[in-house]
Design an enzyme around this catalytic site. Structure first.
Site, PDB file in Angstrom:
ATOM      1  N   ASP A  30       0.863  -1.185   0.000  1.00 44.22           N
ATOM      2  CA  ASP A  30       0.000   0.000   0.000  1.00 44.22           C
ATOM      3  C   ASP A  30       0.900   1.236   0.000  1.00 44.22           C
ATOM      4  O   ASP A  30       2.005   1.213   0.558  1.00 44.22           O
ATOM      5  CB  ASP A  30      -0.918   0.018   1.232  1.00 44.22           C
ATOM      6  CG  ASP A  30      -2.190   0.833   0.999  1.00 44.22           C
ATOM      7  OD1 ASP A  30      -3.280   0.229   0.940  1.00 44.22           O
ATOM      8  OD2 ASP A  30      -2.088   2.072   0.854  1.00 44.22           O
ATOM      9  N   CYS A 291     -20.097   0.663  -2.233  1.00 40.62           N
ATOM     10  CA  CYS A 291     -20.222  -0.031  -3.526  1.00 40.62           C
ATOM     11  C   CYS A 291     -21.507   0.276  -4.307  1.00 40.62           C
ATOM     12  O   CYS A 291     -21.418   0.655  -5.471  1.00 40.62           O
ATOM     13  CB  CYS A 291     -20.101  -1.529  -3.311  1.00 40.62           C
ATOM     14  SG  CYS A 291     -18.440  -1.984  -2.778  1.00 40.62           S
ATOM     15  N   ARG A 358     -18.639   5.105   4.409  1.00 39.18           N
ATOM     16  CA  ARG A 358     -18.798   5.641   3.061  1.00 39.18           C
ATOM     17  C   ARG A 358     -20.269   5.554   2.649  1.00 39.18           C
ATOM     18  O   ARG A 358     -20.890   4.520   2.756  1.00 39.18           O
ATOM     19  CB  ARG A 358     -17.906   4.865   2.082  1.00 39.18           C
ATOM     20  CG  ARG A 358     -16.428   5.174   2.294  1.00 39.18           C
ATOM     21  CD  ARG A 358     -15.539   4.388   1.372  1.00 39.18           C
ATOM     22  NE  ARG A 358     -15.368   3.020   1.787  1.00 39.18           N
ATOM     23  CZ  ARG A 358     -14.543   2.145   1.192  1.00 39.18           C
ATOM     24  NH1 ARG A 358     -13.833   2.529   0.138  1.00 39.18           N
ATOM     25  NH2 ARG A 358     -14.425   0.907   1.631  1.00 39.18           N
TER      26      ARG A 358
HETATM   27  N1  LIG Z   1     -15.380  -2.726   0.295  1.00 34.48           N
HETATM   28  C1  LIG Z   1     -16.137  -3.672  -0.243  1.00 34.48           C
HETATM   29  O1  LIG Z   1     -17.044  -4.230   0.410  1.00 34.48           O
HETATM   30  C2  LIG Z   1     -15.919  -4.100  -1.655  1.00 34.48           C
HETATM   31  C3  LIG Z   1     -16.527  -5.283  -2.105  1.00 34.48           C
HETATM   32  C4  LIG Z   1     -16.313  -5.677  -3.418  1.00 34.48           C
HETATM   33  C5  LIG Z   1     -15.529  -4.899  -4.272  1.00 34.48           C
HETATM   34  N2  LIG Z   1     -14.959  -3.749  -3.808  1.00 34.48           N
HETATM   35  C6  LIG Z   1     -14.111  -2.986  -4.729  1.00 34.48           C
HETATM   36  O2  LIG Z   1     -12.749  -3.259  -4.385  1.00 34.48           O
HETATM   37  C7  LIG Z   1     -11.944  -2.090  -4.570  1.00 34.48           C
HETATM   38  C8  LIG Z   1     -11.232  -1.747  -3.269  1.00 34.48           C
HETATM   39  O3  LIG Z   1     -12.220  -1.419  -2.310  1.00 34.48           O
HETATM   40  P1  LIG Z   1     -11.862  -1.183  -0.767  1.00 34.48           P
HETATM   41  O4  LIG Z   1     -13.159  -0.974  -0.067  1.00 34.48           O
HETATM   42  O5  LIG Z   1     -10.930  -2.251  -0.313  1.00 34.48           O
HETATM   43  O6  LIG Z   1     -11.057   0.197  -0.884  1.00 34.48           O
HETATM   44  P2  LIG Z   1     -10.232   0.963   0.266  1.00 34.48           P
HETATM   45  O7  LIG Z   1     -10.373   2.395  -0.056  1.00 34.48           O
HETATM   46  O8  LIG Z   1     -10.626   0.437   1.610  1.00 34.48           O
HETATM   47  O9  LIG Z   1      -8.714   0.508   0.012  1.00 34.48           O
HETATM   48  C9  LIG Z   1      -7.976   0.867  -1.107  1.00 34.48           C
HETATM   49  C10 LIG Z   1      -6.511   0.901  -0.703  1.00 34.48           C
HETATM   50  O10 LIG Z   1      -5.713   1.074  -1.877  1.00 34.48           O
HETATM   51  C11 LIG Z   1      -4.587   1.870  -1.522  1.00 34.48           C
HETATM   52  N3  LIG Z   1      -3.970   2.402  -2.759  1.00 34.48           N
HETATM   53  C12 LIG Z   1      -4.438   3.343  -3.593  1.00 34.48           C
HETATM   54  N4  LIG Z   1      -3.580   3.510  -4.633  1.00 34.48           N
HETATM   55  C13 LIG Z   1      -2.578   2.644  -4.444  1.00 34.48           C
HETATM   56  C14 LIG Z   1      -1.398   2.321  -5.188  1.00 34.48           C
HETATM   57  N5  LIG Z   1      -1.122   2.904  -6.353  1.00 34.48           N
HETATM   58  N6  LIG Z   1      -0.571   1.384  -4.692  1.00 34.48           N
HETATM   59  C15 LIG Z   1      -0.844   0.759  -3.521  1.00 34.48           C
HETATM   60  N7  LIG Z   1      -1.946   1.018  -2.787  1.00 34.48           N
HETATM   61  C16 LIG Z   1      -2.799   1.942  -3.251  1.00 34.48           C
HETATM   62  C17 LIG Z   1      -5.170   2.911  -0.590  1.00 34.48           C
HETATM   63  O11 LIG Z   1      -4.167   3.521   0.199  1.00 34.48           O
HETATM   64  C18 LIG Z   1      -6.147   2.058   0.229  1.00 34.48           C
HETATM   65  O12 LIG Z   1      -5.529   1.545   1.394  1.00 34.48           O
HETATM   66  C19 LIG Z   1     -12.891  -1.009  -5.076  1.00 34.48           C
HETATM   67  O13 LIG Z   1     -12.853  -0.981  -6.475  1.00 34.48           O
HETATM   68  C20 LIG Z   1     -14.254  -1.483  -4.603  1.00 34.48           C
HETATM   69  O14 LIG Z   1     -15.286  -1.026  -5.424  1.00 34.48           O
HETATM   70  C21 LIG Z   1     -15.126  -3.349  -2.513  1.00 34.48           C
END
Ligand SMILES: NC(=O)c1ccc[n+]([C@@H]2O[C@H](COP(=O)([O-])OP(=O)(O)OC[C@H]3O[C@@H](n4cnc5c(N)ncnc54)[C@H](O)[C@@H]3O)[C@@H](O)[C@H]2O)c1
Length: 478
Positions: A30, A291, A358
């Protein structure tokens, strides 16, 4: 296999820990140093039940470590997951800057020592698989201008269906694994990666027992292999349909209220129909979270790019918007004036068992109440710290427990159905309040019990008791 997971949010941390628990060697990366430092100390930056217990087990099994530098782990990895955020832009489009930077970084770190698969786990607009491939190539060309041709990689789409709050269970025992890949080598790598999961070849952790319908050692989890485009579309269709199901129950609830029907009975009645199914039929003040809203807006945007107006999706967003405002309407019906009143919110997280705020209905409700001159007190078992941090200007008084929140309040609003709220002593609560009004935004309480405890109760789509009609004596002429 050697695996890198980029992004240590809700999806990345759980994916990385589960893959390591299955026996793969995982590095989670990260850009946020504070998250990585916490994870190195064994503390996930997010609240997810079981995750803190799973990480040391994952470390003992395949091995897991947490880094900020992408390059060394990409070099050694067979599979690189992208699990970065794709938040919405004001236009509804997905913000792909994190995805783009991760994809370029992967390309820049690659060499020709092995075939690698870059897997997109972030929810991305249809067509992003092609974008990822192009960006990885750009990254390769930028760092290896000459031998770029000899660096081989494939791209897969592997959408995530986990639910926050039960993410470990959902990741170890998914209903299906969807893999979109346009070439056999990529698909084969993904089959190999997921074989222990599909065949359930692992000991179930004590905090996430294996469901009784699954057996260890038997190919039990279906793997749906599709094109990349179909896999991307599957994720959006799934979320759009689930949001629609909740929106539908809310619409029925609003009609139930008017005609004097009880929405819980109605949804039980339709949910038992195998063609409908009972999940996601709970009426309430609407869905939230990171989402549904973002994904429906993104799909609407994609449809519009192709000249199509997706009316059902538009309606789904509109119904949810209206549903949240019902809290204010119901408070006005009970209290008439909101200016100067004290309203206690029970729950802030967008749903139970998470600290995720969120698109949480609580924030919008608190903002509206404050704007209308009310005072807002709140209690949430987990999300108060996150709320203070993420909404520093929101004038909420945070309370240590439910009783403290209810003290001298004019109304209680149940916003998040945390299990501990179901067992509250309603009588004791009612006695603490200035006016015992309860707006049950999640239909958690039994109306008759709440009324017996002294509350003026209003749920969503619940029948209001009326005096029993007098018996009719037919055919007796005076
Ligand atoms: N949260 C859910 O329930 C859920 C379920 C299914 C799908 N998703 C999808 O999964 C994806 C991630 O969701 P999330 O809730 O885990 O997001 P989040 O915001 O909790 O985590 C994303 C992480 O990515 C890191 N990041 C950003 N750019 C980066 C880079 N270039 N290199 C390394 N790290 C980087 C950020 O610092 C952050 O810690 C999204 O597209 C979301 O739509 C989420």
């Amino acid at each position: 296999m050697r695996v890198t997971v980029i992004g240590t949010g809700y999806v990345g941390t759980v994916t990385g820990a589960c893959l390591a628990y299955l026996g793969h060697r995982v590095t989670c990366v990260d850009t946020d140093l504070s998250k990585i430092e916490k994870l190195r100390r064994g503390h996930p930056a997010i609240y997810e039940p079981g995750l803190a217990e799973l990480i040391p087990l994952a470390n003992d099994s395949g091995g897991i470590n947490f880094e900020t530098d992408l390059e060394p782990s990409v070099r050694e990895s067979d599979v690189i997951f992208i699990a970065v955020g794709t938040p919405p832009l004001p236009s509804g489009e997905s913000n792909l800057t994190y995805l783009e930077s991760a994809a370029r970084g992967i390309g820049a770190a690659m060499d020709s020592s092995r075939f690698r698969v870059v897997v997109n786990k972030s929810t991305v607009p249809v067509g992003s698989g092609n974008l990822v491939e192009a960006l990885v190539r750009d990254g390769i060309l930028e760092s290896h201008p000459d031998p770029a041709d000899s660096i081989e990689f494939g791209v897969a789409s592997n959408p995530e269906f986990l639910r926050e709050g039960s993410a470990i269970h959902d990741s170890l025992y998914p209903d299906r694994v969807v893999v979109g890949a346009d070439d056999p080598a990529t698909l084969q790598t993904m089959r190999q990666l997921y074989a222990p999961l599909i065949e359930q070849r692992f000991k179930a952790p004590s905090f996430a027992p294996r469901p009784s319908n699954l057996q260890s050692g038997i190919a039990a989890i279906p793997m749906v292999a599709t094109t990349i485009t179909s896999a991307e579309m599957i994720k959006y269709s799934a979320n759009a349909f689930l949001a629609l199901k909740i929106g539908f129950s809310n619409e029925m609830a609003n009609i139930c209220e008017r005609v004097g029907a009880e929405v819980i009975e109605v949804m039980t009645g339709i949910g038992l129909d195998a063609r409908i199914g009972s999940g996601f039929l709970n009426a309430g003040i609407g869905w939230g979270g990171s989402c549904f809203g973002k994904d429906i807006s993104s799909l609407l945007h994609t449809a519009a790019e192709y000249g199509y107006q997706a009316r059902i999706l538009e309606a789904s967003l509109a119904v949810n918007r209206v549903q949240r405002s019902l809290v204010i309407q119901k408070l006005q019906e009970k209290l008439y004036i909101l200016k100067g009143r004290t309203i206690a919110l029970l729950g802030l997280a967008f749903k139970p068992n998470t600290d995720d705020l969120r698109d949480a209905p609580s924030i919008q409700i608190a903002e509206k109440l404050i704007q209308m001159g009310a005072r807002v007190r709140a209690y949430d078992p987990v999300a108060m710290g996150a709320c203070r941090e993420q909404h520093p200007n929101l004038r909420i008084t945070y309370c240590d427990d439910v009783l403290a929140a209810a003290e001298h309040a004019d109304a209680l609003v149940l916003v998040t159905e945390w299990p501990e709220f179901a067992g509250l002593d309603l009588k004791q609560l009612a006695m603490r309040m200035n006016q015992a009004v309860l707006i049950d935004g999640r239909n958690l309480f039994q109306p008759e019990l709440a009324r017996a405890a002294g509350f003026e109760y209003a749920g969503i789509g619940r029948a209001v008791p009326r005096p029993a009609p007098k018996p009719v004596s037919a055919g007796v002429a005076d």
